[in-house]
Design a protein around this motif. Structure first.
Motif, PDB file in Angstrom:
ATOM      1  N   ALA A 121       0.829  -1.210   0.000  1.00  0.00           N
ATOM      2  CA  ALA A 121       0.000   0.000   0.000  1.00  0.00           C
ATOM      3  C   ALA A 121       0.857   1.250   0.000  1.00  0.00           C
ATOM      4  O   ALA A 121       0.577   2.216  -0.719  1.00  0.00           O
ATOM      5  CB  ALA A 121      -0.934  -0.015   1.214  1.00  0.00           C
ATOM      6  N   ASP A 122       1.931   1.239   0.790  1.00  0.00           N
ATOM      7  CA  ASP A 122       2.793   2.425   0.853  1.00  0.00           C
ATOM      8  C   ASP A 122       3.533   2.654  -0.463  1.00  0.00           C
ATOM      9  O   ASP A 122       3.745   3.804  -0.870  1.00  0.00           O
ATOM     10  CB  ASP A 122       3.795   2.278   1.993  1.00  0.00           C
ATOM     11  N   LEU A 123       3.924   1.585  -1.130  1.00  0.00           N
ATOM     12  CA  LEU A 123       4.569   1.743  -2.433  1.00  0.00           C
ATOM     13  C   LEU A 123       3.588   2.326  -3.451  1.00  0.00           C
ATOM     14  O   LEU A 123       3.974   3.150  -4.290  1.00  0.00           O
ATOM     15  CB  LEU A 123       5.107   0.404  -2.923  1.00  0.00           C
ATOM     16  N   CYS A 124       2.326   1.909  -3.385  1.00  0.00           N
ATOM     17  CA  CYS A 124       1.307   2.474  -4.284  1.00  0.00           C
ATOM     18  C   CYS A 124       1.106   3.962  -4.003  1.00  0.00           C
ATOM     19  O   CYS A 124       1.005   4.777  -4.932  1.00  0.00           O
ATOM     20  CB  CYS A 124      -0.016   1.726  -4.128  1.00  0.00           C
ATOM     21  N   ASN A 125       1.046   4.314  -2.724  1.00  0.00           N
ATOM     22  CA  ASN A 125       0.920   5.731  -2.359  1.00  0.00           C
ATOM     23  C   ASN A 125       2.093   6.540  -2.894  1.00  0.00           C
ATOM     24  O   ASN A 125       1.930   7.642  -3.431  1.00  0.00           O
ATOM     25  CB  ASN A 125       0.845   5.878  -0.840  1.00  0.00           C
ATOM     26  N   SER A 126       3.290   5.982  -2.744  1.00  0.00           N
ATOM     27  CA  SER A 126       4.486   6.680  -3.197  1.00  0.00           C
ATOM     28  C   SER A 126       4.514   6.819  -4.712  1.00  0.00           C
ATOM     29  O   SER A 126       5.045   7.800  -5.239  1.00  0.00           O
ATOM     30  CB  SER A 126       5.733   5.927  -2.721  1.00  0.00           C
ATOM     31  N   ALA A 127       3.949   5.840  -5.410  1.00  0.00           N
ATOM     32  CA  ALA A 127       3.907   5.916  -6.870  1.00  0.00           C
ATOM     33  C   ALA A 127       3.085   7.117  -7.325  1.00  0.00           C
ATOM     34  O   ALA A 127       3.472   7.833  -8.266  1.00  0.00           O
ATOM     35  CB  ALA A 127       3.325   4.628  -7.447  1.00  0.00           C
ATOM     36  N   LEU A 128       1.962   7.360  -6.649  1.00  0.00           N
ATOM     37  CA  LEU A 128       1.152   8.529  -6.984  1.00  0.00           C
ATOM     38  C   LEU A 128       1.908   9.815  -6.683  1.00  0.00           C
ATOM     39  O   LEU A 128       1.935  10.744  -7.497  1.00  0.00           O
ATOM     40  CB  LEU A 128      -0.160   8.501  -6.205  1.00  0.00           C
ATOM     41  N   GLU A 129       2.545   9.864  -5.520  1.00  0.00           N
ATOM     42  CA  GLU A 129       3.282  11.070  -5.143  1.00  0.00           C
ATOM     43  C   GLU A 129       4.424  11.341  -6.119  1.00  0.00           C
ATOM     44  O   GLU A 129       4.647  12.484  -6.528  1.00  0.00           O
ATOM     45  CB  GLU A 129       3.836  10.910  -3.728  1.00  0.00           C
ATOM     46  N   LEU A 130       5.138  10.282  -6.505  1.00  0.00           N
ATOM     47  CA  LEU A 130       6.241  10.462  -7.440  1.00  0.00           C
ATOM     48  C   LEU A 130       5.732  10.892  -8.805  1.00  0.00           C
ATOM     49  O   LEU A 130       6.357  11.731  -9.474  1.00  0.00           O
ATOM     50  CB  LEU A 130       7.032   9.158  -7.565  1.00  0.00           C
ATOM     51  N   THR A 131       4.591  10.361  -9.228  1.00  0.00           N
ATOM     52  CA  THR A 131       4.006  10.753 -10.508  1.00  0.00           C
ATOM     53  C   THR A 131       3.674  12.237 -10.522  1.00  0.00           C
ATOM     54  O   THR A 131       3.959  12.947 -11.504  1.00  0.00           O
ATOM     55  CB  THR A 131       2.735   9.934 -10.791  1.00  0.00           C
ATOM     56  N   VAL A 132       3.080  12.718  -9.429  1.00  0.00           N
ATOM     57  CA  VAL A 132       2.742  14.149  -9.343  1.00  0.00           C
ATOM     58  C   VAL A 132       4.014  14.985  -9.392  1.00  0.00           C
ATOM     59  O   VAL A 132       4.068  16.029 -10.066  1.00  0.00           O
ATOM     60  CB  VAL A 132       1.937  14.436  -8.059  1.00  0.00           C
ATOM     61  N   LEU A 133       5.055  14.548  -8.699  1.00  0.00           N
ATOM     62  CA  LEU A 133       6.311  15.292  -8.703  1.00  0.00           C
ATOM     63  C   LEU A 133       6.950  15.306 -10.089  1.00  0.00           C
ATOM     64  O   LEU A 133       7.511  16.327 -10.511  1.00  0.00           O
ATOM     65  CB  LEU A 133       7.287  14.677  -7.699  1.00  0.00           C
ATOM     66  N   VAL A 134       6.879  14.184 -10.789  1.00  0.00           N
ATOM     67  CA  VAL A 134       7.432  14.128 -12.147  1.00  0.00           C
ATOM     68  C   VAL A 134       6.703  15.112 -13.057  1.00  0.00           C
ATOM     69  O   VAL A 134       7.325  15.853 -13.828  1.00  0.00           O
ATOM     70  CB  VAL A 134       7.343  12.698 -12.707  1.00  0.00           C
ATOM     71  N   VAL A 135       5.375  15.129 -12.976  1.00  0.00           N
ATOM     72  CA  VAL A 135       4.592  16.062 -13.789  1.00  0.00           C
ATOM     73  C   VAL A 135       4.959  17.495 -13.437  1.00  0.00           C
ATOM     74  O   VAL A 135       5.141  18.348 -14.319  1.00  0.00           O
ATOM     75  CB  VAL A 135       3.085  15.815 -13.585  1.00  0.00           C
ATOM     76  N   CYS A 136       5.075  17.778 -12.141  1.00  0.00           N
ATOM     77  CA  CYS A 136       5.457  19.125 -11.705  1.00  0.00           C
ATOM     78  C   CYS A 136       6.837  19.480 -12.244  1.00  0.00           C
ATOM     79  O   CYS A 136       7.068  20.601 -12.705  1.00  0.00           O
ATOM     80  CB  CYS A 136       5.431  19.200 -10.182  1.00  0.00           C
ATOM     81  N   GLY A 137       7.755  18.511 -12.181  1.00  0.00           N
ATOM     82  CA  GLY A 137       9.098  18.752 -12.686  1.00  0.00           C
ATOM     83  C   GLY A 137       9.112  19.066 -14.172  1.00  0.00           C
ATOM     84  O   GLY A 137       9.813  19.980 -14.627  1.00  0.00           O
ATOM     85  N   LEU A 138       8.332  18.325 -14.924  1.00  0.00           N
ATOM     86  CA  LEU A 138       8.252  18.576 -16.363  1.00  0.00           C
ATOM     87  C   LEU A 138       7.707  19.974 -16.648  1.00  0.00           C
ATOM     88  O   LEU A 138       8.141  20.652 -17.584  1.00  0.00           O
ATOM     89  CB  LEU A 138       7.371  17.517 -17.031  1.00  0.00           C
ATOM     90  N   LEU A 139       6.764  20.425 -15.824  1.00  0.00           N
ATOM     91  CA  LEU A 139       6.173  21.743 -16.017  1.00  0.00           C
ATOM     92  C   LEU A 139       7.167  22.865 -15.707  1.00  0.00           C
ATOM     93  O   LEU A 139       7.077  23.945 -16.297  1.00  0.00           O
ATOM     94  CB  LEU A 139       4.929  21.901 -15.141  1.00  0.00           C
ATOM     95  N   VAL A 140       8.111  22.618 -14.788  1.00  0.00           N
ATOM     96  CA  VAL A 140       9.072  23.676 -14.436  1.00  0.00           C
ATOM     97  C   VAL A 140      10.367  23.555 -15.229  1.00  0.00           C
ATOM     98  O   VAL A 140      11.316  24.315 -14.993  1.00  0.00           O
ATOM     99  CB  VAL A 140       9.381  23.669 -12.923  1.00  0.00           C
ATOM    100  N   GLY A 141      10.436  22.590 -16.157  1.00  0.00           N
ATOM    101  CA  GLY A 141      11.602  22.521 -17.038  1.00  0.00           C
ATOM    102  C   GLY A 141      12.520  21.342 -16.849  1.00  0.00           C
ATOM    103  O   GLY A 141      13.563  21.257 -17.510  1.00  0.00           O
ATOM    104  N   TRP A 142      12.170  20.416 -15.956  1.00  0.00           N
ATOM    105  CA  TRP A 142      13.021  19.239 -15.765  1.00  0.00           C
ATOM    106  C   TRP A 142      12.851  18.275 -16.932  1.00  0.00           C
ATOM    107  O   TRP A 142      11.745  18.060 -17.419  1.00  0.00           O
ATOM    108  CB  TRP A 142      12.642  18.535 -14.465  1.00  0.00           C
ATOM    109  N   VAL A 143      13.956  17.699 -17.395  1.00  0.00           N
ATOM    110  CA  VAL A 143      13.916  16.710 -18.474  1.00  0.00           C
ATOM    111  C   VAL A 143      14.918  15.603 -18.159  1.00  0.00           C
ATOM    112  O   VAL A 143      15.856  15.787 -17.381  1.00  0.00           O
ATOM    113  CB  VAL A 143      14.279  17.343 -19.847  1.00  0.00           C
ATOM    114  N   THR A 144      14.712  14.453 -18.773  1.00  0.00           N
ATOM    115  CA  THR A 144      15.693  13.379 -18.692  1.00  0.00           C
ATOM    116  C   THR A 144      16.494  13.377 -19.983  1.00  0.00           C
ATOM    117  O   THR A 144      15.959  13.657 -21.055  1.00  0.00           O
ATOM    118  CB  THR A 144      15.006  12.017 -18.503  1.00  0.00           C
ATOM    119  N   ARG A 145      17.773  13.054 -19.870  1.00  0.00           N
ATOM    120  CA  ARG A 145      18.666  13.108 -21.031  1.00  0.00           C
ATOM    121  C   ARG A 145      19.318  11.759 -21.318  1.00  0.00           C
ATOM    122  O   ARG A 145      20.370  11.697 -21.941  1.00  0.00           O
ATOM    123  CB  ARG A 145      19.731  14.188 -20.798  1.00  0.00           C
TER     124      ARG A 145
END
Length: 274
Positions: A121-145
């Protein structure tokens, strides 16, 4: 005359998997029905991204050059995985105080299902939190290279640390009161700050920088930067030994934490009493 029938091969494992998923679903349903916890858990890291990315970021330089927000996001990912332990402590402690833990121990379920279910359950919760952070990162200019395999490996390193911290949270939740569990963030917060989460240890006083370099959070964040190809990633010969070997330490630290706290959590759960 009573005949004892030996369990079929693999039946114990199937029993554990089925019971663990049932308990995990129970934990996830409780989580979904508590929207306040969801909103707080998701928005708090996003606020940190905005605060450091736009307010403090202009005053912070990245060793070797590069965009600070690109440097920041892997650190935020690592911080989120560490900070999740506080919610684990609180939930496990509350279940123990309310008698839920004793009820699980008295039910005809696999003995390890309650702990494994909690971790799922905690890993599932963390997956949602990480997904939101990734989306936020993409919006502020973060990219993977880097390529997809390296990116997946970076995500795997982050979840490995979260898995390790789950067992820290379960163990602490089984020994502290709900009131004390509410303060679980207090030791976790400096752990995530005295690291390379927001700034390079090179920019800290020498003694503090040494502590930050050996911090497990620094290993996870440094490995994520390498695997994502982000600013601040180091290569052999350019920094201290912990920074050069961040990928190795990002695996060894979580394995060491699991090796210590998983047996402690299992033993404490077996002996738990109201």
């Amino acid at each position: 005359m009573t005949t004892l029938v030996a369990p079929a091969p693999g039946s114990a494992l199937r029993w554990l998997a089925a019971d663990s998923w049932t308990i995990a679903k129970r934990d996830l349903v409780h989580w979904v029905r508590n929207p306040t916890a969801i909103v707080f858990g998701v928005t708090f890291p996003v606020m940190f991204v905005l605060l450091f990315g736009y307010v403090f970021g202009s005053a912070i330089s990245v060793p070797g050059g590069g965009d600070y927000r690109e440097f920041l996001m892997p650190g935020m990912f690592a911080q989120a995985m560490i900070s999740g332990a506080a919610s684990t402590v609180a939930i496990v402690s509350t279940d123990r105080a309310r008698g839920v833990t004793d009820r699980f121990r008295s039910m005809p379920v696999s003995r390890g299902a309650a702990l494994v279910g909690r971790s799922i359950a905690d890993l599932c919760n963390s997956a949602l939190e990480l997904t939101v952070l990734v989306v936020c990162g993409l919006l502020v200019g973060w990219v993977t290279r880097t390529g997809p395999l390296a990116v997946l490996a970076g995500i795997g390193v982050l979840f490995l640390m979260r898995f390790a911290m789950i067992w820290v949270g379960i163990f602490l939740g089984l020994i502290v009161s709900p009131e004390a569990a509410g303060m679980a963030w207090a030791p976790i917060f400096p752990l995530s700050m005295v690291a390379n989460t927001f700034v390079s240890p090179e920019q800290m006083p020498a003694w503090l920088g040494t502590i930050a370099e050996w911090n497990p959070v620094s290993a996870t964040a440094g490995a994520a930067r390498i695997l994502f190809g982000n600013a601040g990633a180091v290569t052999a010969g350019t920094a201290s030994w912990p920074a050069q070997n961040a990928l190795v330490l990002a695996v060894l630290w979580p394995l060491l934490i699991v090796a210590v706290f998983l047996p402690l959590a299992v033993r404490r759960y077996a002996r738990a009493a109201r």
